[in-house]
Every structure is written in C-alpha cells, then in structure tokens.
Design an enzyme around this catalytic site. Structure first.
Site, PDB file in Angstrom:
ATOM      1  N   ASP A 171     -18.888 -11.593 -60.716  1.00 11.85           N
ATOM      2  CA  ASP A 171     -19.125 -11.887 -59.303  1.00 11.85           C
ATOM      3  C   ASP A 171     -20.614 -12.251 -59.165  1.00 11.85           C
ATOM      4  OD1 ASP A 171     -18.864 -12.294 -56.603  1.00 11.85           O
ATOM      5  OD2 ASP A 171     -17.796 -10.428 -56.205  1.00 11.85           O
TER       6      ASP A 171
HETATM    7  C1  NOJ Z   1     -19.272 -12.802 -53.767  1.00 14.43           C
HETATM    8  C2  NOJ Z   1     -17.877 -12.383 -53.453  1.00 14.43           C
HETATM    9  O1  NOJ Z   1     -17.698 -11.015 -53.762  1.00 14.43           O
HETATM   10  C3  NOJ Z   1     -16.806 -13.184 -54.179  1.00 14.43           C
HETATM   11  O2  NOJ Z   1     -15.560 -12.865 -53.641  1.00 14.43           O
HETATM   12  C4  NOJ Z   1     -17.082 -14.643 -54.100  1.00 14.43           C
HETATM   13  O3  NOJ Z   1     -16.087 -15.347 -54.807  1.00 14.43           O
HETATM   14  C5  NOJ Z   1     -18.461 -14.939 -54.652  1.00 14.43           C
HETATM   15  N1  NOJ Z   1     -19.452 -14.222 -53.873  1.00 14.43           N
HETATM   16  C6  NOJ Z   1     -18.782 -16.418 -54.672  1.00 14.43           C
HETATM   17  O4  NOJ Z   1     -18.985 -16.888 -53.411  1.00 14.43           O
END
Ligand code: NOJ
Length: 757
Positions: free
Chosen positions: A284
């Site tokens: 993430d």
């Molecule tokens: C953080 C989020 O937790 C995740 O769900 C997302 O895909 C990413 N950012 C990318 O934007």
C-alpha cells in the site's frame, strides 16, 4: 509529469501474446528479457510511482518521474488520469528506456470510473452478484478506455466496527457474502481474457485484516487468533484468489506483530504456499517505509524485510529502488529474491498483453465513445436503486403519492458534491444528480416540491476543515442555524409530507475518516426533531458511508430509506424508490448498532458461556445501559410489499459426509406490490471441537415475486457448508447436530434441526 512531449510511435519488438502463468512461451519470453536486464533495471520494475494526479493518500508524491521512467527505474504508475497523459508516460518507457519495457498503469476505481456507482458497502446490500459484476464491468470498460489496465479493487476487508471509515469500501461484516462479492468484482474487472483491451487486472486488498483495526481507528493495530482469521476474515481474500485475481495489495496494519507488508507468513507461507497465488503483491501507499515508524528498522532494513517476505512492488516509497542494491551487496537479499519479484511483475504485463502492444489500452478516440454514456447512466440508476435499504415504513408512508406538496428538507437534499461518495477518484460530482433534481424528474407535474436546506451537515468548522480536503463537502451556511431551521419548518407546515435528506458528507467515511461518534451530526439531529414536532409525516432519506446509530430518529420518522452514497445517478435512483417506480429490495450487509458502545457488532457472534437475552438478569453477557441486539440486524431490509415464510421442510434429517440435504421453504408475497426478496440460509453447528458462531450465512437467493405469488426456494447443503477451520487450522466438518435457519434477515427466521453422521 510536467512537460508533455509527444514522441513518434515506435513499434517495439516484443511479440508475445499468451497469458497463462504456466505458459512456457511466457516463461521463455520473460527469461530472455531478464537475461538482458541489469540488476538496476530489475529493481526498477519493482517501483510504482504516482506523479500526483489523483487522490494523494500519503505524505509524499513521486518526483522526477519522467527521468526515472527513461532510466528504467519505474515498473508502473498510478494516479495518472487521462489517456493522453498515459500515452505520454508509456512513450517515455517504450521509446526512451533502454529495454523499452512497458509500464503498467493502475488506479483506484473503487465503485466506478466516471460513471460512479454506489459505494461498495451499498452495492453489497443489493445481494445481487449480477449487478455487482456489471458495475465492475462498466468500470473496467470506462477505465481501460482511458488507458488504465490495473485496478486497486476489490477491497474485501471484513469490517464489523462502524467507527472505521473504510467500512464504506467493503462488503460489510460477513465472510460468505463478502466472498461472493469479491468473486463478482474480480470477474467484472478481469473478464475471462486479460489481454482484451476492455478488461483490466484486479488487485484484491488490503491483505490482510485491515478492517479489524483496533477501536476502528484507521491504520491501527490488528491482533486476532488464527482460528478467527481463517474462519471469519480470510475467506474473501481467498475467494478473490481462487477467482484468479492478478494482484494483491498488502495492508498497512500489523499481524502478529509484523506489518503485513513485511510479513513472510502472510505474503509467502499463506498466500503463495497454502493458497497457490501466482500473481504479484504490491504494497500500500508507502507501507514499506512506514514499517520504520512501526518500529521495524531503517529504510534499508524494512525494504529488505519486505522483499524477503514476498512483496514484489513498492508503492511510492522508493525503498526498493534506493536500498535493494546495497542490500544485495551486503547479502541482506539475494539475486533470486529480486528476480522473483521482477518476474512476477513482468508476467503481469505479459498477461495484460502489454509486451504484444504497449498501447493496447491507449486509443485517444475511445473515451468520448465509451465513458459516461446514456446507457451507463441508466445502469447506474438501476443499480443504485437496488442498493437502498428500507429500514422503516410505518403505515406504508412510502411509496409517496405523485401528487400534493412535499417539503424537501436537509443539507443533502439539493447537494451535488456528496453524491458520489468516498473514493470516487475519477468521478466528477458536477455530473451527479442531486435528490431535488431526481424528484422533479420522477414526481411529475402534480407534485409541488418546496425546498429548504434546514441545517448544515455539521456546524463544526474543524470537522468541516478535515472533511473538505478534496473540495467542499460540508458547506457551512452564512445564515445562522436558527434562520435555516425556521425556513425549513415554515415549508414543512405547508406540506403534506416532509422528506428529509440527511446524514454524512461523503468524506466523513472512507480512508482516514474514522469517527468515535457514529450518530447523525448534532445540527441535523436538531432539524429532524423539529421537523417531527410539526406532526407532518416524516420520511428520512439517510446518506452515509457506514451504519449510523439512529435509535432516536427511528422513533421520530415514519419511514427511513438508507441510501448510502449512491453515485452519479443518486437523485434519480432515490426518487425512483421514493415514488415506487422501483420497490426496494436491499438488505443490510452490516448490522446497525443501537449505539457506538455496541461495536464491534455482528450477527455471527459466539454464544459465550453466559448467553443473554436482553432482559436477562445479572451475571449474563450483556450491558446495563443498552441491549445486545442491534437496531437493525444483518440481512434486514423491508419492501413496499410483505413476504411470509412457510415452515422449512428437509428431504432428510440426517446426512453422511458424502451426502446432501435439501431444505425448502415457500415464500409468499402477501402484499400489494410485486417485489424482490433475499431468502437467506443460516446454519449453526451446535457442538464442535472449537466454539462455533450462533449463526453463519451459508446461502441466499434473491427472488422476484408478483403480488400474491408464492415460490418454493430450495437450498442444497453439502458437507463443505458445514466445514470450518479447527484449532489445527484444518478445514473439517465434524459430525453432530446442526440447526438450519431460513428467513428474510438474520434475526427473523424459521428453523429446523439436522444431523451430520
Ligand atoms: C492507500 C489506500 O489504502 C489504498 O486502498 C489505495 O489503493 C492506495 N492508497 C492508492 O491510492
């Protein structure tokens, strides 16, 4: 990407089309390519950057992206919106990097690309896998038309704590329903051929247990037993993997004291060895770097930890890019570990057909034809109507008559900015339909609509500041609360019925939007009380990204329609249901608590040694000041018609391990309207080697019944429906007695006993 330089299209000499993981052609192609790659170029493939075009969810945005692409230091990009921009970036990779390896382009297309569907929690309340798959299909068609080929969805985290804002992004509390939704979404995005120019690779997230954050606070610690994990939290991820999802995103939280992003047990032993996952794992947003704050060591240490654990791609943080070579020299990682991650990413690109044609998803003329068409809007409207849940309908107040005067009141009644809901990165709220417009479209000339805002979503300017990070969602009026209230009451007094559109702003749920108070904000509570006092029948249209605690409003309102955040066609869909053009059929995929003190709350709880009925005496498992039961249970939802359930009949009261039992029930539409009902099957294992939940959903069927019509619904129960992970984590069925329940929600059920021999 600051400068946009158009470069003459050069056809790259890659020629591979097949997509099967075990495809020898693919393996040979990638092996040959990797032979030409330097260690730096291999590490470059593990690097995922964002130039900052989309929604930024961390502290940093990537810099020097263009230079890094040309130097072979980037495997993919996300947050680049628009096929023209994507083309420019792909040009850099395939024309100006040494090996011309195409980039993969990702994005968060969580509930639609430009045609925005209801938030995922709402979609799951349709209990209709066909429409959920269709919403994902449309999202993929639109996103690929705009150059994207990789989607950070589905989010399948089981969530039982309404304080957690990201409960909005998943399918609720139940592993069985959650698994079905996971499969439907993967199918919708990926179709059956990833090389097609209108299918995209899905990415199941957030692996794992992200929805069990302590105290419902985002990014917080999780800690749970393996038995609970395997039986209750892991099934939807596993279902997505079994459905062939191409990628997995690791979660921010720790598991057993090791952050998921660096957790070898999770990313290698469970995901790859036990489950046989063959795709790639992306972190993430900066979750590799964040392991330093978790207390796992400096950037080099945590990056090496992640690579060794089985993480393949590093989102934004560049820990892999900047430290892996040093770790290799210092023997903290091996060349095989780098090769393995690189190979998995190249395989994904191969499976998407990018080596065959890096411009497969790039056609400048497509967006105008395929994005946000009359047809996709029509489908969004229908899908949204299916996701609403009718929580109360005293005296059949709904559907509304298409005549008379309606006072349309509330801060969300004529609002556009909150209709799309959280995580609608590429949506345009200016294209969404406010409720007032929808009502005018549907009600016809005989309805007189009087509108007043009545209250701010919240009067709290600090909250508004936090919520308004992506634009104004909470718009604090220049008038005083009293002025607004008085205007609303004057209109209410002149009307036949009051429709109050209230609830949460879209960004009051979603990422980093946890709340400790899950009631309707005070400003609106006051409005609702005052409206109820007028004595006019009060219909609440409730928007939220989470279950709200609404015991008081449940007393005050005649009818409550839970509409979540319903997307581009919100207003039209809401009006369709309010006026009876569509008879509501949604059922809650998550329990609605009486108050925040009850959370985490879910129907499939354990009995404890001191089970409690709510009037039970002291020394039982209950509260002094609230019931144990939720306000509205899992599976609950009314219709404009009514359904009655006959007794359950079983074709046999006992079965052997290799046999089935069929349970049948006759459901009758006893009301005046045609309607749909979700017939739900639950099972309880009465005695086991470990304690078992009081009920577990094991099947459901959504049926259509004309007024007066009856249908016999059959459920076949096999041994797999009775299995669970025991304390050795073996998936077993144990002989003994079971209870089977069928009903229209998890509380109001008929039951029957049977035995497994
Ligand atoms: C953080 C989020 O937790 C995740 O769900 C997302 O895909 C990413 N950012 C990318 O934007």
């Amino acid at each position: 990407m600051k400068k946009i330089i158009l470069i003459v299209f050069v056809v790259v000499s890659f020629s591979a089309i097949a997509q099967n993981v075990n495809d020898p052609k693919m393996n040979t192609f990638i092996s040959n390519l990797m032979k030409k790659m330097t260690v730096d170029e291999k590490i470059g493939q593990l690097n995922l950057l964002t130039p900052g075009g989309g929604i930024v969810t961390g502290a940093v945005v990537s810099s020097d992206v263009e230079k890094k692409i040309k130097e072979g230091n980037v495997g993919g990009l996300f947050g680049v919106i628009g096929v023209d921009k994507i083309k420019v970036a792909q040009d850099f990779a395939v024309n100006q990097s040494r090996l011309k390896i195409p980039l993969i382009f990702g994005s968060d297309i969580i509930h639609g690309y430009k045609t925005i569907f209801p938030i995922p929690l709402a979609l799951s309340c349709s209990w209709d896998m066909k429409i959920i798959e269709q919403s994902a299909r449309i999202a993929a068609v639109e996103a690929t038309a705009d150059g994207l080929c990789w989607n950070f969805s589905p989010m399948v985290d089981i969530a039982r704590d309404a304080r957690w804002g990201r409960i909005a992004e998943g399918a609720g509390e139940d592993p069985y329903l959650g698994s079905q939704v996971a499969v439907a979404m993967v199918k919708g995005y990926q179709g059956n051929d990833l090389t097609k120019d209108n299918t995209m690779m899905a990415c199941v997230k957030h692996f794992a247990l992200y929805g069990a954050a302590e105290a419902g606070r985002d990014y917080n610690t999780t800690d749970m037993s393996r038995v609970k994990m395997y039986n209750e939290y892991l099934p939807p991820y596993k279902a997505a993997i079994d459905a062939g999802v191409g990628s997995v995103m690791s979660s921010f939280n720790e598991i057993d004291g090791i952050p998921a992003t660096g957790n070898k047990w999770l990313l290698s032993d469970l995901l790859r060895k036990q489950w046989g996952f063959k795709g790639f794992v992306v972190s993430d947003y900066t979750s590799v770097n964040e392991m330093t704050a978790h207390g796992m060591g400096d950037l080099q240490t945590v990056s090496a930890l992640a690579l060794r654990a089985g993480l393949d791609m590093d989102m934004v943080g560049e820990g892999f890019l900047t430290t892996t070579k040093k770790s290799l020299q210092e023997k903290k990682v091996t060349v095989q570990e780098i090769d393995q991650a690189c190979r998995r990413i190249l395989e994904a690109k191969y499976k998407l057909g990018l080596f065959d044609n890096p411009y497969r998803y790039i056609d400048i003329n497509k967006p105008a034809k395929e994005i946000l068409t009359a047809q996709t809007r029509k489908e969004a409207r229908e899908i949204a109507a299916h996701s609403f849940v009718l929580l109360k309908n005293y005296n059949q107040m709904l559907p509304l008559k298409k005549s008379g005067t309606i006072a349309l009141i509330g801060p969300l009644a004529n609002d556009q900015s909150n209709m799309l809901g959280t995580w609608a990165v590429s949506g345009d709220s200016k294209l969404s339909v406010p409720v007032m417009e929808g009502i005018k479209n549907v009600a016809g000339a005989n309805v007189n609509v009087l509108y007043a805002k009545g209250a701010n979503i919240s009067d709290d300017s600090l909250l508004a500041k936090k919520v308004n990070v992506f634009g104004t969602r909470i718009d604090i009026d220049k008038r005083t609360p009293d002025e607004m209230l008085n205007e609303a009451l004057a209109l209410a007094n002149k009307s036949d019925v009051v429709v109050a559109v209230v609830g949460e702003a879209s960004e009051m749920s979603g990422e980093a939007a946890s709340r400790t108070d899950i009631t309707i904000p005070e400003s609106q509570k006051k409005l609702i009380k005052a409206l109820a006092k007028t004595g006019k029948p009060l219909v609440l249209v409730l928007m939220s990204g989470r279950p709200l605690a609404i015991p008081e409003e449940n007393q005050l309102a005649a009818s409550i329609l839970q509409v979540w955040h319903a997307g581009t066609e919100a207003g039209n869909a809401i009006a369709d249901v309010l006026f009876g053009n569509y008879n509501p059929s949604g059922k809650l995929s998550v329990s609605f608590p009486v108050n925040v003190g009850q959370v985490p709350i879910y129907y499939s709880q354990k009995n404890t040694g001191r089970p409690s009925s709510d009037d039970s005496p002291k020394f039982q498992s209950n509260y002094l000041d609230a019931p144990n039961a939720p306000l509205f249970p899992f599976g609950y939802g009314l219709s404009y018609t009514s359904f009655s359930y006959g007794d359950i009949s079983l074709n046999n009261t006992s079965m052997k391990m290799n046999e089935n039992i069929t349970a049948s029930v006759t459901v009758t539409n006893t009301g005046k309207y045609d309607g749909e009902e979700v017939v739900q099957l639950y099972i309880r294992d009465l005695a086991g080697s470990i304690t078992r939940p009081v009920k577990e959903l094991k099947g459901f069927q959504k049926i259509k019944l004309k007024a007066g019509e009856s249908k016999k619904v059959n459920f076949k129960i096999g041994v797999n429906d009775l299995k669970f992970y025991n304390s050795d984590l073996k998936f077993v069925a144990e002989s003994g007695e079971f209870k089977l329940f069928i009903g229209g929600n998890s509380r109001d059920v008929k039951e029957k006993d049977f035995k497994l021999q």
